[in-house]
Write an enzyme that holds these catalytic residues in place. Structure first.
Site, mmCIF file in Angstrom:
data_model
loop_
_atom_site.group_PDB
_atom_site.id
_atom_site.type_symbol
_atom_site.label_atom_id
_atom_site.label_comp_id
_atom_site.label_asym_id
_atom_site.label_seq_id
_atom_site.Cartn_x
_atom_site.Cartn_y
_atom_site.Cartn_z
ATOM 1 N N LYS A 42 -44.616 -12.247 46.453
ATOM 2 C CA LYS A 42 -45.294 -11.007 46.770
ATOM 3 C C LYS A 42 -45.967 -10.404 45.544
ATOM 4 C CE LYS A 42 -41.581 -9.867 50.018
ATOM 5 N NZ LYS A 42 -40.376 -9.014 50.157
ATOM 6 N N GLY A 43 -45.501 -10.775 44.385
ATOM 7 C CA GLY A 43 -45.840 -10.064 43.147
ATOM 8 C C GLY A 43 -47.313 -9.880 42.840
ATOM 9 N N GLU A 97 -51.290 -15.049 39.765
ATOM 10 C CA GLU A 97 -49.856 -14.755 39.587
ATOM 11 C C GLU A 97 -49.678 -13.355 39.016
ATOM 12 O OE1 GLU A 97 -46.858 -15.263 39.999
ATOM 13 O OE2 GLU A 97 -46.255 -17.352 39.900
ATOM 14 N N ASP A 98 -48.494 -12.791 39.210
ATOM 15 C CA ASP A 98 -48.191 -11.505 38.598
ATOM 16 C C ASP A 98 -47.770 -11.682 37.140
ATOM 17 O OD1 ASP A 98 -45.795 -12.764 39.279
ATOM 18 O OD2 ASP A 98 -44.881 -11.006 40.188
ATOM 19 N N ASP A 101 -43.186 -16.174 33.159
ATOM 20 C CA ASP A 101 -42.020 -15.896 32.312
ATOM 21 C C ASP A 101 -41.507 -17.231 31.751
ATOM 22 O OD1 ASP A 101 -39.648 -15.100 31.184
ATOM 23 O OD2 ASP A 101 -38.831 -14.160 32.966
ATOM 24 N N LYS A 129 -45.302 -13.421 29.466
ATOM 25 C CA LYS A 129 -44.209 -13.076 28.543
ATOM 26 C C LYS A 129 -44.236 -13.989 27.328
ATOM 27 C CE LYS A 129 -40.734 -10.829 31.326
ATOM 28 N NZ LYS A 129 -39.408 -10.917 31.921
ATOM 29 N N PHE A 150 -37.589 -6.793 31.103
ATOM 30 C CA PHE A 150 -37.834 -6.858 32.535
ATOM 31 C C PHE A 150 -38.822 -5.768 32.920
ATOM 32 C CE2 PHE A 150 -37.194 -6.797 37.053
ATOM 33 C CZ PHE A 150 -37.124 -8.153 37.319
ATOM 34 N N VAL A 151 -39.979 -6.175 33.442
ATOM 35 C CA VAL A 151 -41.031 -5.208 33.753
ATOM 36 C C VAL A 151 -41.214 -5.058 35.267
ATOM 37 C CG1 VAL A 151 -42.282 -5.453 31.582
ATOM 38 C CG2 VAL A 151 -42.804 -7.009 33.462
ATOM 39 N N ASP A 157 -41.433 -6.344 41.004
ATOM 40 C CA ASP A 157 -40.300 -5.596 41.556
ATOM 41 C C ASP A 157 -39.032 -5.765 40.732
ATOM 42 O OD1 ASP A 157 -39.909 -8.393 42.373
ATOM 43 O OD2 ASP A 157 -38.222 -7.587 43.516
ATOM 44 N N ARG A 163 -42.676 -2.065 43.282
ATOM 45 C CA ARG A 163 -43.949 -2.800 43.304
ATOM 46 C C ARG A 163 -45.131 -1.839 43.363
ATOM 47 N NH1 ARG A 163 -42.784 -8.232 44.232
ATOM 48 N NH2 ARG A 163 -41.008 -8.663 45.568
HETATM 49 P P1 IMP Z 1 -40.981 -17.837 35.925
HETATM 50 O O1 IMP Z 1 -40.831 -18.983 36.906
HETATM 51 O O2 IMP Z 1 -39.750 -17.644 35.095
HETATM 52 O O3 IMP Z 1 -42.221 -17.962 35.069
HETATM 53 O O4 IMP Z 1 -41.056 -16.511 36.741
HETATM 54 C C1 IMP Z 1 -42.062 -16.252 37.581
HETATM 55 C C2 IMP Z 1 -41.719 -15.204 38.613
HETATM 56 O O5 IMP Z 1 -40.509 -14.484 38.329
HETATM 57 C C3 IMP Z 1 -42.800 -14.179 38.615
HETATM 58 O O6 IMP Z 1 -43.846 -14.564 39.495
HETATM 59 C C4 IMP Z 1 -42.074 -12.919 39.049
HETATM 60 O O7 IMP Z 1 -42.056 -12.840 40.449
HETATM 61 C C5 IMP Z 1 -40.684 -13.100 38.530
HETATM 62 N N1 IMP Z 1 -40.480 -12.396 37.230
HETATM 63 C C6 IMP Z 1 -40.353 -12.937 36.007
HETATM 64 N N2 IMP Z 1 -40.206 -12.009 35.055
HETATM 65 C C7 IMP Z 1 -40.211 -10.814 35.698
HETATM 66 C C8 IMP Z 1 -40.114 -9.434 35.257
HETATM 67 O O8 IMP Z 1 -39.981 -9.089 34.078
HETATM 68 N N3 IMP Z 1 -40.203 -8.493 36.242
HETATM 69 C C9 IMP Z 1 -40.358 -8.793 37.563
HETATM 70 N N4 IMP Z 1 -40.474 -10.061 38.005
HETATM 71 C C10 IMP Z 1 -40.411 -11.057 37.088
HETATM 72 MG MG MG Z 2 -43.969 -13.779 41.462
#
Ligand code: IMP
Ligand code: MG
Length: 173
Positions: A42-43, A97-98, A101, A129, A150-151, A157, A163
């Site tokens: 959803k992000g 993407e939002d 990370d 990040k 954590f943002v 969210d 959100r």
């Molecule tokens: P990744 O697979 O670790 O890169 O994480 C990707 C997904 O995790 C993002 O699309 C977000 O939905 C969620 N996410 C990662 N870090 C944060 C954060 O700081 N706040 C909120 N959602 C996050």
């Molecule tokens: Mg996401």
């Protein structure tokens, strides 16, 4: 429960940055070829809706949904909950993407999308990040680099909430 949230990036900065990214995207995807913007739910829904309204060319919108987070922690397993509704073979695709990370979600999505043989595939993420996921070269358009906090807000969210905040904030412990 209402948490205390500090503003990290305000609305004006986000608006200005999205307009800049949209101009770059317009230049990078010229002509009349089919162009599909795919948001990761959803992000990405707020970022994507602002971004596409600044891109002055015909485009199609689609969405897919993946999940890997439970209670604000990555489970490490990326699950596809639903996929796009139209074929992307031979089309130019922008994945939206939002935040990137650990990069696990993006890595899984890139594999998934490339398997569908788009003419080209680029990635836009509102946030990135700076934790050394090594995915920087795969993200063509980054709104802002953020520290390892954590943002929330602007689509992101914490346990399903925040959100709708019109800025990016950091949740206080
Ligand atoms: P990744 O697979 O670790 O890169 O994480 C990707 C997904 O995790 C993002 O699309 C977000 O939905 C969620 N996410 C990662 N870090 C944060 C954060 O700081 N706040 C909120 N959602 C996050
Ligand atoms: Mg996401």
């Amino acid at each position: 429960m209402t948490k205390k949230i500090d503003v990290l990036i305000d609305r004006e900065k986000i608006d200005a940055r999205i307009a800049e990214l949209a101009k770059r995207i317009e230049n990078d995807f010229p002509g009349d070829e089919e162009f599909v913007v795919v948001g990761v739910l959803k992000g990405a829904f707020i970022f994507m809706s602002d971004l596409v309204r600044h891109i002055a060319r015909p485009l199609a919108c689609d969405f897919l949904r993946v999940s890997s987070y439970e209670r604000d922690k990555s489970t490490g397993v990326v699950r596809m909950e639903f996929d796009m509704t139209q074929p992307i073979a031979g089309k130019h695709v922008l994945l939206v993407e939002d935040i990137v990370d650990t990069g696990r979600t993006l890595k899984a999505l890139l594999g998934h999308m490339k398997g569908k043989k788009p003419a080209s595939l680029k990635v836009a993420s509102l946030l990135y990040k700076e934790v050394g996921s090594g995915m920087r070269p795969y993200v063509d358009y980054i709104g802002f680099e953020v520290p390892d906090d954590f943002v929330v807000g602007y689509g992101l969210d914490s346990e399903g909430l925040y959100r709708s905040l019109p800025y990016i904030g950091v949740v206080k412990a």
